[in-house]
Design an enzyme around this catalytic site. Sequence first.
Site, PDB file in Angstrom:
ATOM      1  N   GLY A   1       0.776  -1.245   0.000  1.00 11.89           N
ATOM      2  CA  GLY A   1       0.000   0.000   0.000  1.00 11.89           C
ATOM      3  C   GLY A   1       0.801   1.286   0.000  1.00 11.89           C
ATOM      4  O   GLY A   1       0.386   2.272   0.603  1.00 11.89           O
TER       5      GLY A   1
ATOM      6  N   THR B   1       1.503   3.516  -2.451  1.00  8.55           N
ATOM      7  CA  THR B   1       0.885   4.675  -3.102  1.00  8.55           C
ATOM      8  C   THR B   1      -0.323   5.157  -2.315  1.00  8.55           C
ATOM      9  O   THR B   1      -0.530   6.355  -2.165  1.00  8.55           O
ATOM     10  CB  THR B   1       0.518   4.359  -4.565  1.00  8.55           C
ATOM     11  OG1 THR B   1       1.686   3.890  -5.214  1.00  8.55           O
ATOM     12  CG2 THR B   1       0.043   5.594  -5.296  1.00  8.55           C
TER      13      THR B   1
ATOM     14  N   GLY C   1      -3.375  -0.349 -10.571  1.00  3.56           N
ATOM     15  CA  GLY C   1      -3.026   0.065  -9.211  1.00  3.56           C
ATOM     16  C   GLY C   1      -1.553  -0.101  -8.869  1.00  3.56           C
ATOM     17  O   GLY C   1      -1.188  -0.121  -7.722  1.00  3.56           O
ATOM     18  N   ILE C   2      -0.697  -0.261  -9.862  1.00  3.54           N
ATOM     19  CA  ILE C   2       0.741  -0.362  -9.566  1.00  3.54           C
ATOM     20  C   ILE C   2       1.436   0.867 -10.108  1.00  3.54           C
ATOM     21  O   ILE C   2       1.182   1.293 -11.228  1.00  3.54           O
ATOM     22  CB  ILE C   2       1.348  -1.653 -10.166  1.00  3.54           C
ATOM     23  CG1 ILE C   2       0.777  -2.857  -9.410  1.00  3.54           C
ATOM     24  CG2 ILE C   2       2.858  -1.659 -10.056  1.00  3.54           C
ATOM     25  CD1 ILE C   2       1.027  -4.170 -10.049  1.00  3.54           C
TER      26      ILE C   2
ATOM     27  N   HIS D   1      10.055  -1.500  -4.815  1.00  2.00           N
ATOM     28  CA  HIS D   1      10.890  -1.017  -3.722  1.00  2.00           C
ATOM     29  C   HIS D   1      12.242  -0.720  -4.308  1.00  2.00           C
ATOM     30  O   HIS D   1      13.101  -0.166  -3.674  1.00  2.00           O
ATOM     31  CB  HIS D   1      11.032  -2.077  -2.654  1.00  2.00           C
ATOM     32  CG  HIS D   1      12.010  -3.097  -3.061  1.00  2.00           C
ATOM     33  ND1 HIS D   1      11.836  -3.823  -4.218  1.00  2.00           N
ATOM     34  CD2 HIS D   1      13.205  -3.455  -2.566  1.00  2.00           C
ATOM     35  CE1 HIS D   1      12.892  -4.586  -4.380  1.00  2.00           C
ATOM     36  NE2 HIS D   1      13.727  -4.393  -3.388  1.00  2.00           N
TER      37      HIS D   1
ATOM     38  N   ASN E   1       0.780  -0.583   8.176  1.00  2.00           N
ATOM     39  CA  ASN E   1      -0.455  -0.280   7.446  1.00  2.00           C
ATOM     40  C   ASN E   1      -1.502  -1.385   7.625  1.00  2.00           C
ATOM     41  O   ASN E   1      -1.192  -2.484   8.065  1.00  2.00           O
ATOM     42  CB  ASN E   1      -0.088  -0.113   5.960  1.00  2.00           C
ATOM     43  CG  ASN E   1      -1.211   0.556   5.170  1.00  2.00           C
ATOM     44  OD1 ASN E   1      -2.087   1.202   5.740  1.00  2.00           O
ATOM     45  ND2 ASN E   1      -1.194   0.394   3.868  1.00  2.00           N
ATOM     46  N   LYS E   2      -2.725  -1.042   7.234  1.00  2.00           N
ATOM     47  CA  LYS E   2      -3.855  -1.983   7.149  1.00  2.00           C
ATOM     48  C   LYS E   2      -4.329  -2.499   8.512  1.00  2.00           C
ATOM     49  O   LYS E   2      -4.730  -3.658   8.633  1.00  2.00           O
ATOM     50  CB  LYS E   2      -3.527  -3.158   6.200  1.00  2.00           C
ATOM     51  CG  LYS E   2      -3.086  -2.672   4.799  1.00  2.00           C
ATOM     52  CD  LYS E   2      -3.105  -3.757   3.743  1.00  2.00           C
ATOM     53  CE  LYS E   2      -2.608  -3.218   2.406  1.00  2.00           C
ATOM     54  NZ  LYS E   2      -2.673  -4.137   1.317  1.00  2.00           N
TER      55      LYS E   2
ATOM     56  N   ASP F   1      -6.955  -1.645   9.707  1.00  2.00           N
ATOM     57  CA  ASP F   1      -8.410  -1.813   9.527  1.00  2.00           C
ATOM     58  C   ASP F   1      -8.766  -3.224   9.049  1.00  2.00           C
ATOM     59  O   ASP F   1      -9.925  -3.618   9.065  1.00  2.00           O
ATOM     60  CB  ASP F   1      -8.950  -0.769   8.546  1.00  2.00           C
ATOM     61  CG  ASP F   1      -8.243  -0.827   7.201  1.00  2.00           C
ATOM     62  OD1 ASP F   1      -8.916  -1.032   6.179  1.00  2.00           O
ATOM     63  OD2 ASP F   1      -6.998  -0.677   7.170  1.00  2.00           O
TER      64      ASP F   1
ATOM     65  N   ALA G   1      -4.111   3.442   5.521  1.00  2.00           N
ATOM     66  CA  ALA G   1      -4.175   4.421   4.431  1.00  2.00           C
ATOM     67  C   ALA G   1      -5.630   4.595   4.014  1.00  2.00           C
ATOM     68  O   ALA G   1      -6.018   5.631   3.488  1.00  2.00           O
ATOM     69  CB  ALA G   1      -3.335   3.920   3.261  1.00  2.00           C
TER      70      ALA G   1
END
Length: 431
Positions: free
Chosen positions: A21, A23, A41-42, A83, A133-134, A136, A201
């Site tokens: 995630g 971006t 989405g990349i 990366h 991240n994430k 949620d 995010a």
Amino acid sequence: MTSESKIRQPIITIAGHVDHGKTSLADAIRNTKVQDTEAGGITQKISFTKISLEQIKKQCPLIEKNNIKLEIPGFLFIDTPGHAAFSHLRKRGGSLADIVILLIDINEGIKPQTQEVIELLKISKIPFIIALNKIDNISGWRKQSENLKENIESQSVNTKMQFQEKLLTLIGSLHHYGFNAKPYYEISDFTKELALIPCSAKTKEGIPELILTLAGISEKFLKKNLTLGKIAKGIILEIKKEKDMLYAESILYDGKLNVRDEIVIATFNEPIVSKIRVLEEILPISSKFKPKDEVSASTGIRMQIVNKDNILPGMPFMIINNNLEELKKELKKEIGEELKTDERGIIIKADSLGSLEALITLLKQENIQIIKLGIGNINKKDLISAETNLKEDPINAVILGFNVEEDEEVKKLNKKIKIIKDEVIYKIIQE
């Protein structure tokens, strides 16, 4: 600080595993929506975002609330594909980034690409923080407060237990790499402990706390590195084509650059000297550029330059001030020092100077020798070198490609040379 010495924006890059995630995190910090517009989405391209101090304060009310005085004029974010480009971003004596956000999906932990970034961060000693991240996606998680710590406290017993378990597992893994990591709210000394900031995010939980940590570290520990120097220095990130025009998309990381300046750009051979035809600067929170007579670091720029042959991505440039010969020597030394080859060994190619150096660093750790190296696709000359190896040193008849492809000619001609390509250096080394 004296009124003379100006402070530039810290350069921040987000690194981590390909689908954790990056971006969307950058979007959450900048309050933009790049993620939705990209193919599958990349991230397709390196882009930079300038964020002013006003925008930082708007995104992070905690700064005003805690009465924190900031001298930094803002942030310059570099959003990088894969990366890999994290290693692509370097300057003499270290990294182009002043601070790195290492992004880890709290539910997935440390992946091979994350491992690689951690190794490179350890070698280069760049300050970094970790965005977990994430959150949620943790089963039963609900956003109940704008304050991250209150939000963690208010989860159900079961959800909180899962969160703590994931957190402790990660702290354990990082300990294995020699880092003493703690959640940011338990840290007493940011120079000795690694800050973990749980966030999402998607729901924007933890984003103000992340911005606050970045601003605090920049203000407290990086100020002397952020003092603006007298000499304009930058790095060419990419050469891009737009309507028959060639632009050198670059980062100016020190000094001031004027459209009337003449610059010298490093190459593997004789450095290139050129005047600037057009100088444009990236607009704040935008992907558009605006023509400028003068720009000041740190900033994202693109230049149309008069002499544009053989310019390679990742190469440093400097402004000439009646000192061309001196600069040429300096640039030759800089490139030469980093790129020493051995008497025997394999052939390596990468997409930019920074990635080439990252590849060399990690290969040397494994005691793998290199006889020939270069930037760009694998071509016929590389194949000929490998064929020479096949006769004299068969074990080294290998070509490694990091983020590059073979030329058509090579695909047709190659029958016996092993070509290993990947976007993860570790995978290349394992093979």
